[in-house]
Structure formats: C-alpha cells, structure tokens
Write a protein that holds these residues in place. Structure first.
Motif, mmCIF file in Angstrom:
data_model
loop_
_atom_site.group_PDB
_atom_site.id
_atom_site.type_symbol
_atom_site.label_atom_id
_atom_site.label_comp_id
_atom_site.label_asym_id
_atom_site.label_seq_id
_atom_site.Cartn_x
_atom_site.Cartn_y
_atom_site.Cartn_z
ATOM 1 N N LEU A 184 0.823 -1.209 0.000
ATOM 2 C CA LEU A 184 0.000 0.000 0.000
ATOM 3 C C LEU A 184 0.857 1.258 0.000
ATOM 4 O O LEU A 184 1.923 1.292 0.617
ATOM 5 C CB LEU A 184 -0.898 0.006 1.243
ATOM 6 N N PRO A 185 0.369 2.305 -0.656
ATOM 7 C CA PRO A 185 1.093 3.576 -0.568
ATOM 8 C C PRO A 185 0.923 4.177 0.828
ATOM 9 O O PRO A 185 -0.076 3.898 1.515
ATOM 10 C CB PRO A 185 0.394 4.442 -1.628
ATOM 11 N N ALA A 216 -14.084 -4.290 -9.084
ATOM 12 C CA ALA A 216 -14.710 -2.982 -9.294
ATOM 13 C C ALA A 216 -14.296 -1.969 -8.228
ATOM 14 O O ALA A 216 -14.388 -0.762 -8.455
ATOM 15 C CB ALA A 216 -16.229 -3.122 -9.321
ATOM 16 N N HIS A 217 -13.833 -2.460 -7.082
ATOM 17 C CA HIS A 217 -13.429 -1.581 -5.984
ATOM 18 C C HIS A 217 -11.907 -1.481 -5.840
ATOM 19 O O HIS A 217 -11.414 -0.841 -4.912
ATOM 20 C CB HIS A 217 -14.054 -2.072 -4.673
ATOM 21 N N ALA A 218 -11.170 -2.115 -6.749
ATOM 22 C CA ALA A 218 -9.709 -2.142 -6.674
ATOM 23 C C ALA A 218 -9.101 -1.148 -7.666
ATOM 24 O O ALA A 218 -9.310 -1.258 -8.876
ATOM 25 C CB ALA A 218 -9.197 -3.547 -6.974
ATOM 26 N N ALA A 219 -8.351 -0.206 -7.160
ATOM 27 C CA ALA A 219 -7.623 0.733 -8.016
ATOM 28 C C ALA A 219 -6.524 -0.029 -8.767
ATOM 29 O O ALA A 219 -6.124 -1.118 -8.344
ATOM 30 C CB ALA A 219 -7.001 1.828 -7.145
ATOM 31 N N PRO A 220 -6.035 0.514 -9.863
ATOM 32 C CA PRO A 220 -4.893 -0.123 -10.529
ATOM 33 C C PRO A 220 -3.749 -0.308 -9.524
ATOM 34 O O PRO A 220 -3.420 0.610 -8.777
ATOM 35 C CB PRO A 220 -4.516 0.865 -11.630
ATOM 36 N N GLY A 221 -3.194 -1.497 -9.477
ATOM 37 C CA GLY A 221 -2.103 -1.804 -8.558
ATOM 38 C C GLY A 221 -2.549 -2.144 -7.150
ATOM 39 O O GLY A 221 -1.712 -2.400 -6.279
ATOM 40 N N ALA A 222 -3.860 -2.164 -6.891
ATOM 41 C CA ALA A 222 -4.369 -2.431 -5.538
ATOM 42 C C ALA A 222 -3.988 -3.822 -5.061
ATOM 43 O O ALA A 222 -3.920 -4.771 -5.841
ATOM 44 C CB ALA A 222 -5.893 -2.275 -5.503
ATOM 45 N N ALA A 223 -3.776 -3.935 -3.766
ATOM 46 C CA ALA A 223 -3.523 -5.219 -3.120
ATOM 47 C C ALA A 223 -4.857 -5.811 -2.676
ATOM 48 O O ALA A 223 -5.769 -5.079 -2.271
ATOM 49 C CB ALA A 223 -2.614 -5.035 -1.912
ATOM 50 N N LEU A 224 -4.959 -7.125 -2.747
ATOM 51 C CA LEU A 224 -6.136 -7.851 -2.277
ATOM 52 C C LEU A 224 -5.643 -8.979 -1.392
ATOM 53 O O LEU A 224 -4.776 -9.766 -1.803
ATOM 54 C CB LEU A 224 -6.930 -8.430 -3.456
ATOM 55 N N MET A 225 -6.183 -9.064 -0.186
ATOM 56 C CA MET A 225 -5.869 -10.182 0.695
ATOM 57 C C MET A 225 -7.174 -10.743 1.242
ATOM 58 O O MET A 225 -8.057 -9.988 1.650
ATOM 59 C CB MET A 225 -4.953 -9.765 1.846
#
Length: 183
Positions: free
Chosen positions: A8-9, A98-107
């Motif tokens: 994450l940033p 649909a809720h993930a920005a480009p480059g978003a992490a998902l766990m």
C-alpha cells in the motif's frame, strides 16, 4: 499483514470487507496510518468500529451487494469471504475488482481446498465454504489480479489459508516473486 501493508502507498485507502468490530484488521491498518473504510452486515459491530476508530468510514451493508462507486488501494476480507457459498464467492470477484484501483492489493482468507464446513463460535453454527486453488486463481486472473502469495493453513496466521494478490497496473508485485503454484 506486513506483506499486505507493504503493498500500500503511505496513507493509502483500504476497504475492510466484513470488518466486524474492527479488531484486529482495522486496528492494525489504522495504527499504520492507513485510511480504513469498513463494510459489514452487523450494525452492532459497526457501532464498535465507530467508537474504536472514529476517523474510519463504517458502512452497513452486505458485501455481496457492495457497490461503493469508488476504488481503494487495498482490499481485505479476513475471516469473512469464506462465509459466502461457492456461487456468491464466484460472483464477488468481479465486485472486488470494481473496488480495486490499478495496482491495488487484495488479501483474503479461504479454506484449504474445495468444500463446505460447519464450525461453531459462541454456540452458533458458522458456515464456511471454499473453492479450490485453481478456481480462485482463474477467477482472480480473469479480473486482472496476479496472485503474489498463497499460504495453505499457515501456522503463523492461526492455521488460516491466506491469499495475497495485486491488481494489474504497472507490473509491480507485493513481496517476493509471484506465486504461480497451487500450494
């Protein structure tokens, strides 16, 4: 959690899906300076979140109908996603995307393999379901997520099966090289 947070940033926005009362996930992320939005179907648990983390945004709703109209730097579904049946889990992956920005992490956490299990918590029966690893990988890939970590019944996470993925953006990954196996 450390690998997720490293994706994450600084000050990034995280969606905690099935946030419950905010412990331990929202507590950890908030302490690290991330902005947390949580969604849960339990009004009393969201009340706890509002008391514990007044700077967060806490939304009453069913994750299966989540349509917030914005994206996040990270999405986490810790001990929540696996309470959905197989078809609902399949339908959730595009909703996550649909809720993930480009480059978003998902766990998220799942079971160790395809199946259904019933457990108990505080005397109540709890439903758990899981797809098999190949199907999760295919569903995630179809939504431009690259699996970067998958640990089955990880002893360092209380025996949970944990997935970490990254939404396509600029080829960045979280932590070590992408995990492409079916471990």
């Amino acid at each position: 959690m450390a690998r997720f947070a490293a994706c994450l940033p600084p000050g990034g926005h995280v969606l905690d899906i099935g946030c419950g009362g905010g412990a331990p996930i929202a507590a950890s992320l908030t302490a690290q300076g991330f902005a947390v939005t949580g969604i849960d179907a339990s009004a009393p648990l969201l009340g706890l979140c509002r008391e514990r983390f007044p700077d967060g945004e806490w939304i009453l709703g069913d994750m299966r109908q989540m349509a917030l109209g914005r994206t996040f730097d990270g999405l986490i579904a810790w001990d929540s996603f696996f309470h959905l049946n197989h078809d609902d889990q399949r339908a959730m992956v595009p909703r996550l995307a649909a809720h993930a920005a480009p480059g978003a992490a998902l766990m998220f956490t799942s079971g160790p393999g395809h199946g259904v299990a019933l457990g108990r918590y505080a005397g109540e029966i709890l439903f758990h379901a899981s797809l098999d690893a190949r199907e999760y990988r295919a569903l995630l890939a179809a939504q431009d997520f690259l699996v970067t970590g998958h640990a089955v019944e990880d002893a360092t996470c209380g025996g949970r099966t944990v997935w970490l993925a990254r939404r396509a953006a600029d080829g960045r990954t979280c932590g070590p090289a992408p995990d492409r196996g079916d471990a």
